[in-house]
Design a protein around this motif. Structure first.
Motif, PDB file in Angstrom:
ATOM      1  N   ARG A  84       4.922  13.389  20.342  1.00 55.52           N
ATOM      2  CA  ARG A  84       5.061  13.844  21.721  1.00 55.52           C
ATOM      3  C   ARG A  84       5.388  12.588  22.544  1.00 55.52           C
ATOM      4  N   TRP A  85       5.166  11.377  22.039  1.00 54.50           N
ATOM      5  CA  TRP A  85       5.502  10.327  22.832  1.00 54.50           C
ATOM      6  C   TRP A  85       6.665   9.180  22.189  1.00 54.50           C
ATOM      7  N   SER A  86       6.900   9.501  20.967  1.00 53.92           N
ATOM      8  CA  SER A  86       8.043   8.758  20.445  1.00 53.92           C
ATOM      9  C   SER A  86       9.531   9.138  20.311  1.00 53.92           C
ATOM     10  N   ALA A  87      10.417   8.384  20.652  1.00 55.39           N
ATOM     11  CA  ALA A  87      11.749   8.983  20.249  1.00 55.39           C
ATOM     12  C   ALA A  87      12.052   8.863  18.909  1.00 55.39           C
ATOM     13  N   ARG A  88      11.465   8.197  17.853  1.00 49.08           N
ATOM     14  CA  ARG A  88      11.658   8.265  16.357  1.00 49.08           C
ATOM     15  C   ARG A  88      10.285   8.441  15.763  1.00 49.08           C
ATOM     16  N   PRO A  89       9.630   9.605  15.877  1.00 46.07           N
ATOM     17  CA  PRO A  89       8.418   9.774  15.700  1.00 46.07           C
ATOM     18  C   PRO A  89       8.078   9.516  14.080  1.00 46.07           C
ATOM     19  N   ALA A  90       9.057  10.261  13.033  1.00 48.31           N
ATOM     20  CA  ALA A  90       8.932  10.171  11.608  1.00 48.31           C
ATOM     21  C   ALA A  90       9.008   8.722  11.205  1.00 48.31           C
ATOM     22  N   LYS A  91       9.714   7.694  11.635  1.00 51.41           N
ATOM     23  CA  LYS A  91      10.077   6.327  11.336  1.00 51.41           C
ATOM     24  C   LYS A  91       8.845   5.385  11.736  1.00 51.41           C
ATOM     25  N   LEU A  92       8.521   5.800  12.991  1.00 56.18           N
ATOM     26  CA  LEU A  92       7.140   5.092  13.374  1.00 56.18           C
ATOM     27  C   LEU A  92       5.923   5.606  12.662  1.00 56.18           C
ATOM     28  N   PHE A  93       5.725   6.932  12.429  1.00 53.17           N
ATOM     29  CA  PHE A  93       4.527   7.268  11.671  1.00 53.17           C
ATOM     30  C   PHE A  93       4.518   6.655  10.233  1.00 53.17           C
ATOM     31  N   VAL A  94       5.542   6.445   9.518  1.00 55.50           N
ATOM     32  CA  VAL A  94       5.695   6.016   8.187  1.00 55.50           C
ATOM     33  C   VAL A  94       5.066   4.860   8.214  1.00 55.50           C
ATOM     34  N   TRP A  95       5.828   3.638   9.257  1.00 56.76           N
ATOM     35  CA  TRP A  95       5.583   2.462   9.429  1.00 56.76           C
ATOM     36  C   TRP A  95       3.694   2.254   9.834  1.00 56.76           C
ATOM     37  N   THR A  96       3.282   3.143  10.608  1.00 55.12           N
ATOM     38  CA  THR A  96       2.109   3.300  10.946  1.00 55.12           C
ATOM     39  C   THR A  96       1.179   3.505   9.555  1.00 55.12           C
ATOM     40  N   ALA A  97       1.419   4.573   9.193  1.00 56.85           N
ATOM     41  CA  ALA A  97       0.610   5.354   8.166  1.00 56.85           C
ATOM     42  C   ALA A  97       0.568   4.201   6.811  1.00 56.85           C
ATOM     43  N   VAL A  98       1.732   3.700   6.452  1.00 51.64           N
ATOM     44  CA  VAL A  98       1.758   2.675   5.428  1.00 51.64           C
ATOM     45  C   VAL A  98       0.988   1.600   5.647  1.00 51.64           C
ATOM     46  N   SER A  99       0.995   0.971   7.012  1.00 49.28           N
ATOM     47  CA  SER A  99       0.340  -0.220   7.205  1.00 49.28           C
ATOM     48  C   SER A  99      -1.144   0.138   7.078  1.00 49.28           C
ATOM     49  N   LEU A 100      -1.712   1.219   7.832  1.00 53.36           N
ATOM     50  CA  LEU A 100      -2.957   1.527   7.775  1.00 53.36           C
ATOM     51  C   LEU A 100      -3.649   1.824   6.341  1.00 53.36           C
ATOM     52  N   THR A 101      -2.733   2.481   5.523  1.00 57.60           N
ATOM     53  CA  THR A 101      -3.052   2.485   4.168  1.00 57.60           C
ATOM     54  C   THR A 101      -3.100   1.190   3.393  1.00 57.60           C
ATOM     55  N   ALA A 102      -2.364   0.064   3.644  1.00 56.34           N
ATOM     56  CA  ALA A 102      -2.477  -1.178   3.283  1.00 56.34           C
ATOM     57  C   ALA A 102      -3.944  -1.813   3.542  1.00 56.34           C
ATOM     58  N   ILE A 103      -4.083  -1.680   4.831  1.00 54.99           N
ATOM     59  CA  ILE A 103      -5.318  -2.025   5.455  1.00 54.99           C
ATOM     60  C   ILE A 103      -6.548  -1.573   4.891  1.00 54.99           C
ATOM     61  N   SER A 104      -6.363  -0.346   4.517  1.00 51.20           N
ATOM     62  CA  SER A 104      -7.652   0.306   3.860  1.00 51.20           C
ATOM     63  C   SER A 104      -7.884  -0.069   2.362  1.00 51.20           C
ATOM     64  N   LEU A 105      -6.982  -0.774   1.856  1.00 46.13           N
ATOM     65  CA  LEU A 105      -7.304  -1.252   0.627  1.00 46.13           C
ATOM     66  C   LEU A 105      -8.103  -2.755   0.548  1.00 46.13           C
ATOM     67  N   ILE A 106      -8.223  -3.309   1.641  1.00 48.57           N
ATOM     68  CA  ILE A 106      -9.325  -4.351   1.490  1.00 48.57           C
ATOM     69  C   ILE A 106     -10.475  -4.074   1.318  1.00 48.57           C
ATOM     70  N   PRO A 107     -11.142  -3.368   1.772  1.00 48.20           N
ATOM     71  CA  PRO A 107     -12.650  -2.882   1.802  1.00 48.20           C
ATOM     72  C   PRO A 107     -13.055  -2.890   0.228  1.00 48.20           C
ATOM     73  N   PRO A 108     -12.383  -2.017  -0.574  1.00 50.94           N
ATOM     74  CA  PRO A 108     -12.583  -1.905  -2.121  1.00 50.94           C
ATOM     75  C   PRO A 108     -12.757  -3.156  -2.817  1.00 50.94           C
ATOM     76  N   LEU A 109     -11.648  -4.278  -2.238  1.00 52.55           N
ATOM     77  CA  LEU A 109     -11.572  -5.439  -2.746  1.00 52.55           C
ATOM     78  C   LEU A 109     -12.582  -6.457  -2.496  1.00 52.55           C
ATOM     79  N   LEU A 110     -13.136  -6.251  -1.438  1.00 50.61           N
ATOM     80  CA  LEU A 110     -14.506  -6.907  -0.821  1.00 50.61           C
ATOM     81  C   LEU A 110     -15.506  -6.274  -1.214  1.00 50.61           C
TER      82      LEU A 110
END
Length: 148
Positions: free
Chosen positions: A87-113
């Protein structure tokens, strides 16, 4: 008065946008179901080879249904992010991949802790990557193909 001219109003653009959102939501729903099934099956396989999924804090074991529920919830969050970017981005696919990969990387921290044993931590890390491997490409592809 000349009635032979056709004027395209905002309704036609709105219809196209509504179709794009519905298509993305449908793709997201199917991908979320696939991610839930894949994650639950992977967790069952891990249990079958001896991973206990016991979290030291409280000593409780994560049930298989818990993997499906959490995967479903966060998959829906991913779909909402994708819809917002469409709805709000001119390049939704690229921004989505960056956002989703970043959130996935962050989600790996709790198991490690978590303080769980090595097998449980390794399995949990893998189980974070399984739904990401289903959801991210599906939604990114849908965002790319849904252009005007």
């Amino acid at each position: 008065m000349n009635d032979t001219e056709v004027v395209a109003g905002p309704a036609s653009g709105r219809t196209s946008h509504t179709r794009r959102l519905r298509g993305l939501a449908g793709t997201g729903f199917i991908a979320a179901l696939a991610a839930m099934v894949a994650t639950t099956l992977a967790a069952a396989l891990a249990q079958a080879v001896g991973v206990d999924f016991e979290v030291p804090d409280g000593g409780e074991t994560i049930p298989l249904s818990g993997f499906a529920v959490v995967t479903g919830f966060f998959s829906v969050v991913g779909v909402v992010i994708a819809v917002a970017l469409l709805r709000w981005s001119a390049r939704p696919a690229k921004l989505f991949v960056w956002t989703a990969v970043s959130l996935t990387a962050i989600s790996l921290i709790p198991p490690l802790l978590s303080g769980a044993n090595t097998a449980t931590i390794t399995a949990l890390l893998g189980l974070h990557l399984v739904p990401a491997a289903v959801m991210i490409p599906s939604l990114a592809r849908s965002l790319r193909t849904r252009t005007d």
